[in-house]
Design an enzyme around this catalytic site. Structure first.
Site, mmCIF file in Angstrom:
data_model
loop_
_atom_site.group_PDB
_atom_site.id
_atom_site.type_symbol
_atom_site.label_atom_id
_atom_site.label_comp_id
_atom_site.label_asym_id
_atom_site.label_seq_id
_atom_site.Cartn_x
_atom_site.Cartn_y
_atom_site.Cartn_z
ATOM 1 N N LYS A 1 0.822 -1.225 0.000
ATOM 2 C CA LYS A 1 0.000 0.000 0.000
ATOM 3 C C LYS A 1 0.848 1.263 0.000
ATOM 4 C CE LYS A 1 -4.343 -1.891 0.984
ATOM 5 N NZ LYS A 1 -5.690 -1.824 1.522
ATOM 6 N N LYS B 1 -3.725 -10.223 -6.420
ATOM 7 C CA LYS B 1 -5.007 -10.637 -5.838
ATOM 8 C C LYS B 1 -6.149 -9.715 -6.284
ATOM 9 C CE LYS B 1 -5.649 -8.245 -1.478
ATOM 10 N NZ LYS B 1 -6.353 -8.231 -0.241
ATOM 11 N N LYS C 1 -10.771 -4.981 -3.827
ATOM 12 C CA LYS C 1 -11.910 -4.102 -4.048
ATOM 13 C C LYS C 1 -11.499 -2.684 -4.377
ATOM 14 C CE LYS C 1 -13.405 -4.486 0.556
ATOM 15 N NZ LYS C 1 -12.259 -4.161 1.433
HETATM 16 P P1 ATP Z 1 -8.588 -3.361 -0.281
HETATM 17 O O1 ATP Z 1 -8.506 -3.588 -1.747
HETATM 18 O O2 ATP Z 1 -9.342 -2.138 0.092
HETATM 19 O O3 ATP Z 1 -7.287 -3.502 0.423
HETATM 20 P P2 ATP Z 1 -9.476 -6.053 0.013
HETATM 21 O O4 ATP Z 1 -10.288 -6.375 -1.185
HETATM 22 O O5 ATP Z 1 -8.127 -6.597 0.106
HETATM 23 O O6 ATP Z 1 -9.488 -4.499 0.258
HETATM 24 P P3 ATP Z 1 -10.243 -6.446 2.786
HETATM 25 O O7 ATP Z 1 -11.325 -5.643 3.357
HETATM 26 O O8 ATP Z 1 -8.851 -6.037 3.089
HETATM 27 O O9 ATP Z 1 -10.375 -6.533 1.204
HETATM 28 O O10 ATP Z 1 -10.437 -7.972 3.163
HETATM 29 C C1 ATP Z 1 -11.616 -8.552 3.623
HETATM 30 C C2 ATP Z 1 -11.460 -10.054 3.663
HETATM 31 O O11 ATP Z 1 -11.435 -10.584 2.350
HETATM 32 C C3 ATP Z 1 -10.173 -10.537 4.323
HETATM 33 O O12 ATP Z 1 -10.465 -11.681 5.106
HETATM 34 C C4 ATP Z 1 -9.290 -10.904 3.188
HETATM 35 O O13 ATP Z 1 -8.360 -11.919 3.520
HETATM 36 C C5 ATP Z 1 -10.287 -11.417 2.173
HETATM 37 N N1 ATP Z 1 -9.828 -11.210 0.811
HETATM 38 C C6 ATP Z 1 -9.516 -10.032 0.237
HETATM 39 N N2 ATP Z 1 -9.156 -10.202 -1.037
HETATM 40 C C7 ATP Z 1 -9.227 -11.542 -1.273
HETATM 41 C C8 ATP Z 1 -8.972 -12.350 -2.422
HETATM 42 N N3 ATP Z 1 -8.586 -11.835 -3.564
HETATM 43 N N4 ATP Z 1 -9.156 -13.678 -2.321
HETATM 44 C C9 ATP Z 1 -9.575 -14.229 -1.160
HETATM 45 N N5 ATP Z 1 -9.827 -13.519 -0.047
HETATM 46 C C10 ATP Z 1 -9.665 -12.186 -0.091
#
Ligand code: ATP
Ligand code: LTN
Length: 333
Positions: free
Chosen positions: A113, A195, A198
């Site tokens: 980040k 990965k 969002k």
């Molecule tokens: P951001 O993009 O804002 O960092 P994020 O999509 O990584 O957000 P988080 O809110 O950080 O999402 O994560 C919420 C949950 O979803 C966590 O348990 C994280 O491990 C899971 N998660 C996030 N992205 C993935 C992915 N690509 N595959 C599986 N699990 C995920």
């Protein structure tokens, strides 16, 4: 009474994706009968990256409704906003003083980040894991269901808990990670070595839980694959196809071997369409419930109020114990 405690959370940093759903939310719904579960909307974590206030408010409410729409019963699980429970911030400060900079320097999420938000590498982004440890430790959590990307943060939470306990006695339960077998890391549809996230700016890289069927089909059709012309699980040689297989498997429960057999000799077009259809039918009931919930403002408001009060009660109990152990003067009433 003697059920174990589960805690997890998601950031309201945008519309949640199929990755969030398969890696976390879907697993959460299977745990609600067997455990005492708390599922938090971690808005305080979300502001480690700059957020638009109106959007943050809306995303937080949407996320709460999506938790419920995905099947989390708000009478069985404590579903609440992190910012409604001040103990999170209070314990986070304390735990900051038991967390080493050397540990924080190693966190890959911070490194990633810092690169993607190089204009705003703030102290909150750096000490993010201490707040996460506070979230978990406040509720004497036994298990934390997360995607594999959060494993490192969880290990740090355990280290902090153990360090604190070794000084002051058994104050915190030391939490264990709970990582699902399939869906633990769903990759971007456009760059399958990254990965699915969002906060990705490329709308074609992610499937959002609210995407309509035509959008889902379009995004899968455009998903990046390869020219090997075989549906085979090989993350190195075929990351795009392997990711589609992971998605399909997480939804249908089919093994990679049986998916390989099912699509042997068929083109990628057929396979992509089948994956899209599986996703559409998985998300349909969720989308319907979400629509109903959006129309029921009073119901959602009641949930927000009642659950925050339950969380506050539990969190304050641990916080008071910690304050006492470290020598803060007792509150005089
Ligand atoms: P951001 O993009 O804002 O960092 P994020 O999509 O990584 O957000 P988080 O809110 O950080 O999402 O994560 C919420 C949950 O979803 C966590 O348990 C994280 O491990 C899971 N998660 C996030 N992205 C993935 C992915 N690509 N595959 C599986 N699990 C995920
Ligand atoms: N860091 C997590 C979100 C998160 C979390 C938590 C997950 C904040 N606090 C406590 C589990 C337990 C993330 O970025 N996905």
């Amino acid at each position: 009474m003697d059920k174990k405690t589960i805690f997890s959370g998601m950031q309201p940093s945008g519309a949640i994706t199929l990755g969030n759903y398969l890696g976390a939310l879907k697993n959460w719904t299977t745990l609600q009968d067997e455990y005492n579960c708390l599922y938090c909307i971690v808005d305080m974590h979300a502001i480690t990256v700059r957020q638009d206030p109106t959007q943050l408010r809306q995303s937080s409410r949407n996320l709460l409704m999506q938790y419920i729409a995905a099947g989390l019963d708000p009478t069985k699980n404590i579903i609440y906003y992190q910012s409604h429970v001040p103990a999170h911030a209070e314990l986070a400060w304390i735990l900051n003083c038991y967390t080493y900079m050397g540990e924080l320097n190693r966190m890959t999420q911070f490194k990633d980040k810092s690169k993607s938000h190089s204009d705003n590498i703030n102290a909150g982004l750096y000490t993010y894991p201490a707040l996460m440890a506070a979230d978990i430790l406040l509720y004497q959590t036994d298990l934390v269901p997360v995607g594999v990307d959060q494993k490192q943060h969880l290990e740090l939470s355990r280290d902090i808990a153990q360090r604190f306990n070794s000084i002051y006695g058994d104050v915190f339960t030391v939490p264990e990670p709970y990582i699902g077998k399939v869906g633990a890391k769903i990759m971007s549809l456009q760059e399958p070595v990254k990965k699915m996230s969002k906060s990705d700016d490329d709308i074609n890289a992610t499937i959002n839980l609210t995407d309509d069927p035509a959008t889902i089909i379009r995004k899968f059709k455009r998903a990046v694959t390869d020219n090997l012309a075989q549906v085979k699980y090989d993350e190195i040689a075929q990351p795009g196809i392997s990711n589609l297989m992971a998605i399909y498997s997480a939804i249908t429960g089919d093994s990679y071997e049986s998916i390989q057999n099912e699509f042997e000799g068929k083109g990628y077009g057929d396979f992509k369409l089948r994956v899209a259809e599986a996703v559409i039918s998985e998300l349909e009931p969720l989308q319907q419930r979400y629509k109903q919930l959006s129309a029921d403002k009073n119901y959602i408001d009641t949930i927000i109020k009642e659950n925050a009060s339950k969380a506050n009660y539990l969190a304050t109990k641990t916080l008071r114990k910690v304050q006492k152990k470290i020598g803060f003067p007792p509150i005089v009433r």
